[in-house]
Design an enzyme around this catalytic site. Sequence first.
Site, PDB file in Angstrom:
ATOM      1  CE1 TYR A 172      -5.193  -5.492   1.914  1.00 19.64           C
ATOM      2  CE2 TYR A 172      -4.374  -6.759   3.783  1.00 19.64           C
ATOM      3  CZ  TYR A 172      -4.548  -5.545   3.139  1.00 19.64           C
ATOM      4  OH  TYR A 172      -4.069  -4.381   3.713  1.00 19.64           O
ATOM      5  CE  LYS A 176      -1.589  -4.770   1.132  1.00 27.34           C
ATOM      6  NZ  LYS A 176      -1.156  -3.482   0.610  1.00 27.34           N
TER       7      LYS A 176
HETATM    8  N1  LIG Z   1      -5.804   0.361   7.193  1.00 27.39           N
HETATM    9  C1  LIG Z   1      -5.113  -0.659   7.587  1.00 27.39           C
HETATM   10  O1  LIG Z   1      -5.372  -1.265   8.636  1.00 27.39           O
HETATM   11  C2  LIG Z   1      -3.937  -1.126   6.776  1.00 27.39           C
HETATM   12  C3  LIG Z   1      -2.994  -1.958   7.402  1.00 27.39           C
HETATM   13  C4  LIG Z   1      -1.918  -2.415   6.675  1.00 27.39           C
HETATM   14  C5  LIG Z   1      -1.764  -2.028   5.353  1.00 27.39           C
HETATM   15  N2  LIG Z   1      -2.691  -1.220   4.766  1.00 27.39           N
HETATM   16  C6  LIG Z   1      -2.471  -0.862   3.372  1.00 27.39           C
HETATM   17  O2  LIG Z   1      -2.342   0.535   3.298  1.00 27.39           O
HETATM   18  C7  LIG Z   1      -2.714   0.982   1.982  1.00 27.39           C
HETATM   19  C8  LIG Z   1      -3.696   2.147   2.113  1.00 27.39           C
HETATM   20  O3  LIG Z   1      -4.889   1.657   2.689  1.00 27.39           O
HETATM   21  P1  LIG Z   1      -5.855   2.539   3.608  1.00 27.39           P
HETATM   22  O4  LIG Z   1      -6.139   1.738   4.815  1.00 27.39           O
HETATM   23  O5  LIG Z   1      -5.346   3.908   3.727  1.00 27.39           O
HETATM   24  O6  LIG Z   1      -7.203   2.503   2.757  1.00 27.39           O
HETATM   25  P2  LIG Z   1      -7.890   3.545   1.766  1.00 27.39           P
HETATM   26  O7  LIG Z   1      -9.054   2.857   1.182  1.00 27.39           O
HETATM   27  O8  LIG Z   1      -8.088   4.837   2.474  1.00 27.39           O
HETATM   28  O9  LIG Z   1      -6.755   3.773   0.660  1.00 27.39           O
HETATM   29  C9  LIG Z   1      -6.559   2.931  -0.439  1.00 27.39           C
HETATM   30  C10 LIG Z   1      -6.556   3.788  -1.669  1.00 27.39           C
HETATM   31  O10 LIG Z   1      -6.222   2.994  -2.818  1.00 27.39           O
HETATM   32  C11 LIG Z   1      -6.957   3.523  -3.900  1.00 27.39           C
HETATM   33  N3  LIG Z   1      -7.047   2.586  -5.018  1.00 27.39           N
HETATM   34  C12 LIG Z   1      -7.778   1.447  -5.139  1.00 27.39           C
HETATM   35  N4  LIG Z   1      -7.637   0.904  -6.365  1.00 27.39           N
HETATM   36  C13 LIG Z   1      -6.771   1.714  -7.031  1.00 27.39           C
HETATM   37  C14 LIG Z   1      -6.221   1.696  -8.328  1.00 27.39           C
HETATM   38  N5  LIG Z   1      -6.528   0.709  -9.194  1.00 27.39           N
HETATM   39  N6  LIG Z   1      -5.369   2.688  -8.691  1.00 27.39           N
HETATM   40  C15 LIG Z   1      -5.055   3.687  -7.825  1.00 27.39           C
HETATM   41  N7  LIG Z   1      -5.550   3.764  -6.576  1.00 27.39           N
HETATM   42  C16 LIG Z   1      -6.398   2.779  -6.180  1.00 27.39           C
HETATM   43  C17 LIG Z   1      -8.324   3.860  -3.316  1.00 27.39           C
HETATM   44  O11 LIG Z   1      -9.035   4.777  -4.131  1.00 27.39           O
HETATM   45  C18 LIG Z   1      -7.926   4.424  -1.963  1.00 27.39           C
HETATM   46  O12 LIG Z   1      -7.760   5.825  -2.010  1.00 27.39           O
HETATM   47  C19 LIG Z   1      -3.297  -0.237   1.270  1.00 27.39           C
HETATM   48  O13 LIG Z   1      -2.319  -0.796   0.421  1.00 27.39           O
HETATM   49  C20 LIG Z   1      -3.606  -1.186   2.419  1.00 27.39           C
HETATM   50  O14 LIG Z   1      -3.596  -2.525   2.018  1.00 27.39           O
HETATM   51  C21 LIG Z   1      -3.756  -0.751   5.456  1.00 27.39           C
END
Ligand SMILES: NC(=O)c1ccc[n+]([C@@H]2O[C@H](COP(=O)([O-])OP(=O)(O)OC[C@H]3O[C@@H](n4cnc5c(N)ncnc54)[C@H](O)[C@@H]3O)[C@@H](O)[C@H]2O)c1
Length: 277
Positions: A172, A176
Amino acid sequence: MRRFEGKTIVVTGSGREKGLGQAILQRFADEGANCVVSDLGRPAEHMGAGDIGTTDEMEAVAAELRARGAQVAVIPCDVRSEESCEALAAGAIQAFGSLDIWVNNAGIGYIMKPLLDTSASEWEAVIGVNLTGAFYGTKAAARAMIAAGKGGRVINIASQAAKSGFPHMAPYTASKHGMVGLTRSNAIELGQHGITVNAVCPNHVTTGLGARQNEYFSKLLGFDTVAAYLENMKRKNPMGRPGLGSDTAAACAWLASDDAIYVTGEALNVSGGEEMH
Ligand SMILES: NC(=O)c1ccc[n+]([C@@H]2O[C@H](COP(=O)([O-])OP(=O)(O)OC[C@H]3O[C@@H](n4cnc5c(N)ncnc54)[C@H](O)[C@@H]3O)[C@@H](O)[C@H]2O)c1
């Protein structure tokens, strides 16, 4: 403000309720944008059944956006496939006549394991969605934006893990960090077409993915409960709380606005001061 009236935004991985993708689309819907909800929509071997944006969940996200007054299209896309990303870009243009803002948000962060227990296929699964997916997504968006000749915005949802190392999350963290390199390189190439490319680096947000990380790290770090772990997170943050989806959404809205026309190649921390470089 309705800064995005007549503009079209695509957000990959936006078909999960409480996800960052949904929060981003809510903000742009409120500012007048045409919204494309996109997600896997079907089970995938790299994810647990409860971790993906299903067709029903995509439709629920879309219904909520329509209730805010937005025009919405739902287009499934697996970002691991270049063809699927190209079809998403074409579908957005077919639905609304333009593609102005593309957010590479799809990501997986569920594989939390010590380095020595992490398999090659787990490594590839995370890199394949988080990094290769952003590469395909940016190509598809840039191709469409260059052809239209009106410029555009690409925004990569990276993470605090794009700036600092985190234990038990080597794939991860590497994905990133890689997104930041992709952002910088693409910003240099696409500037001549009036396309800016930036990354947003949020700290922890309790989404579906975030909740899974809370469970794992509260145990790893010896907290009795998830609540105690989150309380500690609050105490350590200069602004006294973890992130919200709306914090990331506000940063995306600024980056997509006319005010940010001269900002490109940046990796903007949205972390309440937890991350400062
Ligand atoms: N939640 C946190 O703390 C956080 C912090 C920093 C960054 N992020 C990043 O934010 C983004 C969204 O994450 P989130 O926390 O909302 O989680 P989430 O699980 O709600 O959203 C991630 C989405 O990506 C989709 N996904 C996975 N594989 C896929 C594919 N092959 N094709 C299309 N879609 C796919 C999933 O179905 C899901 O809807 C991610 O990139 C995550 O790394 C999250």
